[in-house]
Write a protein that holds these residues in place. Sequence first.
Motif, PDB file in Angstrom:
ATOM      1  N   TRP A 158       0.392  -1.251   0.170  1.00 12.46           N
ATOM      2  CA  TRP A 158       0.162   0.316   0.099  1.00 12.46           C
ATOM      3  C   TRP A 158       0.795   0.906  -0.012  1.00 12.46           C
ATOM      4  O   TRP A 158       0.713   2.489  -0.065  1.00 12.46           O
ATOM      5  CB  TRP A 158      -0.931  -0.210   1.318  1.00 12.46           C
ATOM      6  CG  TRP A 158      -2.220  -1.610   1.104  1.00 12.46           C
ATOM      7  CD1 TRP A 158      -1.824  -2.291   2.194  1.00 12.46           C
ATOM      8  CD2 TRP A 158      -2.626  -1.569   0.123  1.00 12.46           C
ATOM      9  NE1 TRP A 158      -2.950  -3.157   1.944  1.00 12.46           N
ATOM     10  CE2 TRP A 158      -3.639  -2.486   0.865  1.00 12.46           C
ATOM     11  CE3 TRP A 158      -4.130  -0.635  -0.637  1.00 12.46           C
ATOM     12  CZ2 TRP A 158      -3.931  -3.165   0.041  1.00 12.46           C
ATOM     13  CZ3 TRP A 158      -4.269  -1.425  -0.798  1.00 12.46           C
ATOM     14  CH2 TRP A 158      -5.209  -2.644  -0.643  1.00 12.46           C
ATOM     15  N   GLY A 159       1.974   1.251  -0.070  1.00 10.18           N
ATOM     16  CA  GLY A 159       2.887   2.662  -0.074  1.00 10.18           C
ATOM     17  C   GLY A 159       3.431   2.575   1.584  1.00 10.18           C
ATOM     18  O   GLY A 159       2.730   2.178   2.926  1.00 10.18           O
ATOM     19  N   GLU A 160       4.701   3.313   1.328  1.00 10.86           N
ATOM     20  CA  GLU A 160       5.729   2.565   2.892  1.00 10.86           C
ATOM     21  C   GLU A 160       4.901   4.606   3.696  1.00 10.86           C
ATOM     22  O   GLU A 160       4.317   4.587   3.782  1.00 10.86           O
ATOM     23  CB  GLU A 160       7.242   3.877   1.953  1.00 10.86           C
ATOM     24  CG  GLU A 160       7.752   3.490   3.508  1.00 10.86           C
ATOM     25  CD  GLU A 160       9.403   4.130   3.135  1.00 10.86           C
ATOM     26  OE1 GLU A 160      10.220   4.671   3.725  1.00 10.86           O
ATOM     27  OE2 GLU A 160       9.750   4.396   1.883  1.00 10.86           O
ATOM     28  N   THR A 205      -6.364  -9.622   0.753  1.00 15.11           N
ATOM     29  CA  THR A 205      -7.298  -9.144  -0.697  1.00 15.11           C
ATOM     30  C   THR A 205      -6.632  -7.664  -1.094  1.00 15.11           C
ATOM     31  O   THR A 205      -6.710  -6.032   0.307  1.00 15.11           O
ATOM     32  CB  THR A 205      -8.321  -9.589  -1.642  1.00 15.11           C
ATOM     33  OG1 THR A 205      -9.609  -9.256  -1.103  1.00 15.11           O
ATOM     34  CG2 THR A 205      -7.962 -11.036  -0.742  1.00 15.11           C
ATOM     35  N   ARG A 206      -7.213  -7.041  -2.435  1.00 11.50           N
ATOM     36  CA  ARG A 206      -7.073  -5.658  -2.219  1.00 11.50           C
ATOM     37  C   ARG A 206      -8.403  -5.181  -2.230  1.00 11.50           C
ATOM     38  O   ARG A 206      -8.596  -4.544  -3.201  1.00 11.50           O
ATOM     39  CB  ARG A 206      -6.369  -5.048  -3.519  1.00 11.50           C
ATOM     40  CG  ARG A 206      -4.493  -5.788  -3.970  1.00 11.50           C
ATOM     41  CD  ARG A 206      -4.207  -5.324  -5.030  1.00 11.50           C
ATOM     42  NE  ARG A 206      -2.542  -5.531  -4.902  1.00 11.50           N
ATOM     43  CZ  ARG A 206      -1.937  -4.661  -4.796  1.00 11.50           C
ATOM     44  NH1 ARG A 206      -2.384  -3.490  -3.441  1.00 11.50           N
ATOM     45  NH2 ARG A 206      -0.486  -4.414  -4.098  1.00 11.50           N
ATOM     46  N   ASP A 211      -7.176 -10.254  -5.873  1.00 12.40           N
ATOM     47  CA  ASP A 211      -6.301 -10.201  -5.783  1.00 12.40           C
ATOM     48  C   ASP A 211      -5.700 -10.202  -4.578  1.00 12.40           C
ATOM     49  O   ASP A 211      -5.528  -9.331  -3.779  1.00 12.40           O
ATOM     50  CB  ASP A 211      -5.687  -8.061  -6.089  1.00 12.40           C
ATOM     51  CG  ASP A 211      -4.082  -8.068  -6.420  1.00 12.40           C
ATOM     52  OD1 ASP A 211      -3.573  -9.506  -5.962  1.00 12.40           O
ATOM     53  OD2 ASP A 211      -3.705  -7.370  -6.885  1.00 12.40           O
ATOM     54  N   VAL A 212      -5.089 -11.702  -4.399  1.00 20.68           N
ATOM     55  CA  VAL A 212      -5.174 -12.024  -3.118  1.00 20.68           C
ATOM     56  C   VAL A 212      -3.330 -12.114  -2.182  1.00 20.68           C
ATOM     57  O   VAL A 212      -2.758 -12.163  -3.294  1.00 20.68           O
ATOM     58  CB  VAL A 212      -4.847 -13.778  -3.439  1.00 20.68           C
ATOM     59  CG1 VAL A 212      -4.573 -14.232  -1.507  1.00 20.68           C
ATOM     60  CG2 VAL A 212      -6.666 -13.619  -3.506  1.00 20.68           C
ATOM     61  N   LEU A 213      -3.401 -11.020  -1.301  1.00 19.08           N
ATOM     62  CA  LEU A 213      -2.199 -10.605  -0.937  1.00 19.08           C
ATOM     63  C   LEU A 213      -1.145 -11.886  -0.339  1.00 19.08           C
ATOM     64  O   LEU A 213       0.347 -11.973  -0.263  1.00 19.08           O
ATOM     65  CB  LEU A 213      -2.289  -9.566  -0.587  1.00 19.08           C
ATOM     66  CG  LEU A 213      -2.809  -8.019  -1.412  1.00 19.08           C
ATOM     67  CD1 LEU A 213      -3.471  -6.623  -0.136  1.00 19.08           C
ATOM     68  CD2 LEU A 213      -2.083  -7.757  -2.338  1.00 19.08           C
ATOM     69  N   VAL A 214      -1.963 -12.550   1.027  1.00 14.98           N
ATOM     70  CA  VAL A 214      -1.796 -13.327   1.835  1.00 14.98           C
ATOM     71  C   VAL A 214      -3.005 -14.104   1.536  1.00 14.98           C
ATOM     72  O   VAL A 214      -3.872 -14.016   2.057  1.00 14.98           O
ATOM     73  CB  VAL A 214      -1.661 -13.088   3.255  1.00 14.98           C
ATOM     74  CG1 VAL A 214      -0.770 -14.149   4.206  1.00 14.98           C
ATOM     75  CG2 VAL A 214      -0.449 -11.928   2.587  1.00 14.98           C
TER      76      VAL A 214
END
Length: 524
Positions: free
Chosen positions: A43-45, A139-140, A148-151
């Motif tokens: 998602w960004g720093e 997901t997103r 879109d699965v992230l984990v």
Amino acid sequence: EIGDIGFHSIYQINEILGKTPKAKLLAFHLPQFHRIKENDAWWGEGFTEWTNTRKCKPRFDAHYQPRTPHADIGFYDLSELDALRKQVELARTHGIYGFCFYYYWFSGKRLLEKPLDLLLEHPELDINFCFCWANENWTRTWSGNAKDVLVEQKYSKNDSEHFIEDIVRYFNDSRYIKINGEPVIVVYNAKDIPNVRKVLLTWGDTAKKLGFPGIKIWIVRSFGITAQSLSIEDLIDKEIEFPPHELGSPELSVPNFENMVNGSLWDYSKLVDKILVKRKNEKYNPKLYRTAMLAWDNSSRRVEGYNAFVNFDLRWYYKWLKANVEESMYTFKPSERFTFVNAWNEWAEGTYLEPDEKFGYAALNVTTRAICLEDCFTHLEDNREVMGDVRSAIQVHIHYDDIASEVLLSLRAVRQPFDCFITTTSFEKAVSIFNLFKKGFNYRRLEILVVRNVGRDVAPFLLQLKHRIKHYEYFCHVHAKKSLHSDFGNEWRKELLGQLLNKNEGILELLDSNPNIGLINPTP
């Protein structure tokens, strides 16, 4: 800036109510208020829950966005001990029994675990807790791409045993919530677990191997999930409501709200009314824990397709939570008398107990009154309050908390029952004074408010008691002053306290016998 108790549209200062809760309130707790490398990558720093909360804009007329935390807590970082300590102190002084932390575990991989490990490392943080296994894929969804699965939650072959073995370190903590020695685990989405019956049986067997008599499994009732629908009624100890899931019926919809875009709005007042009317015809369910929520609003997380409740008022929340507490008293024995609130700190979903910039401590104050079954609105609506045989109130302003014990000693000389109201100038002082005073003397109620140390001779008295003037025959106001330059000033304070409080009974008799006397003060 400081207003009345009760209405959501009015700012409230911190009120500490010296009463005993009638049920054990657990608040769902989100730990995503600290950085992790995974969120930085996705998602960004620097991403935390505050990221979405800060950037949200109003989506319709009178939309309360963005939500900003009160200066007392700020945009905290839960990897820091002080932030977690403040949460614990706030919760306990407001009668909240404990936190139900979301636990993110994916076949041995943990996410957002820092606050939980910090709690484990510091046994002095006096809060009960349990875990809710947030067992869904990450997901997103927030950006509109749920595919879109992230984990991924894989539910691998040996996960059942490894999961219990992983969290046994928390089970062994004396603060972890147990029923008859059996630790409690809440499952967020039991429907997603393949062969769920076998998994839950393995949990129980593993817990026994690790020295526990068993395990208590509570499941969240949402998405159509019930123990009956999954054929696991014999393995589930309790089910937990999870509003707003399954509450969005057509009659609650607000379709034509002015200037609304890209979302769905629902009427909070109608929701609570519907719940309470329906409940009148329902039998108490010994397998179900009730949950109340505040003003759900997930527009911080979604550009489109958000849901928000309008017409929120703390009067409705108070009725809902109070009804849940009363039902728990009739349904469960004291050791299992739990009820829930969603949530402690869901800032990006608009439902949080923590104080915010606009309304201060309103949600926490009303929550405390609801779980203690204390009146919250009568004195605002028609100036009535049942005071019993208590005729007098004593209000004390204490800026220097090191002399609080001296004030307490003087108050112990008061023989007749009275209500005690205290103002002080920081939350830390309020906690210290509350812990000192709560078992100290012959009071019927003890309430503590945090105020600025301005106009301290009279302003705290007027602020705290302005709505209670008609409820008592007599008031005593004490300013616990301290001299920083001379011992004479301190001796004078003790003399003045003695004249007022040690002779309290004689003063009341004099006032009773002579209606022409309106004010009595110590001899200068």
